[in-house]
Design an enzyme around this catalytic site. Structure first.
Site: not given
Ligand code: DGL
Length: 268
Positions: A73, A152, A10-11, A186, A184
């Protein structure tokens, strides 16, 4: 082959919510995770750039001899899944199909909300897949670009997160959806704020739950399920800040991980 690890990327920290579901569904499997935290967010990057980043990460994971790849992701899954699938000959799973499967199973009215990154919303991937299977569905997609930096930063359960969710999801809340997709990876980390922003009778689906079951079936069908009884070993690699990642990993994974910082692309 059966005892090789599963690669996940993932990012940043978002894919850890997917890793958690995989650990629960497949507790005997070794996992290797890569979070590109230095280059997060991916949400509004161009498809060509996402393809270049994916190439670098997949080369890294293939060098670790993985037996299957999970694109944890939503943005890469929605925008360039076909391209990523062609980068390797091992099984590749993405986030869009599981999210759509879960939403179609949950919805009664066919009024489905998709919250995701700007890139995922622009791709229309969820809408297309939903309408292919249920042409009378009404899909309302909302881009929530601030959700990823909030997560994040570890700001996943505070008044800023609550207010951000309220603003982004106000139209969705007013639109009588009965099901919402966390488009997403996240976003499961913001679940408390998201729940507060939507009416309590909306079913919120996390695609990772179905993905983990799909992965279990894929490995089983291919004869790739790990049979060893010894405890699995999980490895976590990142491109960015270790302290931040380790701290948030405790929230996302329910166990903390000791991530190693790697230089995939000549980063500091
Ligand atoms: N977690 C990723 C996703 O599911 C990436 C989000 C981002 O980096 O913008 O879309």
């Amino acid at each position: 082959m059966k005892n090789k690890p599963i690669g996940i990327f993932d990012s940043g920290v978002g894919g850890l919510t997917v890793a958690r579901q995989i650990m629960d569904a497949l507790p005997q499997e070794h996992l290797i995770y890569f979070g590109d935290s230095l280059r997060a967010p991916y949400g509004d990057r161009a498809p060509e750039q996402l393809a270049q980043f994916s190439r670098q990460i997949i080369d890294f994971l293939m060098d670790k001899d993985i037996k299957a790849l999970v694109v944890a992701c939503g943005t890469i899954s929605a925008r360039i899944f076909g391209t990523v699938e062609q980068m390797t000959d091992i099984p590749v799973l993405g986030m869009v199909v599981p999210g759509v499967t879960a939403a179609l199973a949950a919805t009664k009215t066919g009024r489905i909300g998709v919250m995701a990154t700007a890139g995922t919303v622009a791709s229309g991937a969820h809408r297309t897949a939903i309408l292919t299977q249920r042409p009378d569905a009404q899909v309302m997609s909302v881009a929530c670009p601030l959700f990823v930096p909030l997560t994040e930063e570890g700001w996943s359960d505070n008044t800023v997160a609550d207010m951000t969710a309220q603003i982004y999801l106000a139209d969705m809340a007013a639109n009588r959806i009965d099901t919402a997709i966390l488009g997403c990876t996240h976003y499961p980390l913001l679940i408390n704020s998201i729940k507060k922003a939507l009416p309590s009778d909306v079913t919120i689906v996390d695609p990772a739950v179905v993905l983990a079951q799909d992965l279990k079936k894929t490995l089983g069908d291919a004869g790739l399920t790990r049979v060893d009884d010894t405890l699995p070993v999980h490895q976590f690699y990142i491109s960015g800040n270790k302290e931040k990642f380790d701290k948030i990993s405790a929230l996302a994974l329910k166990v903390s991980c000791d991530a190693q910082v790697v230089k995939l692309y000549g980063n500091k």
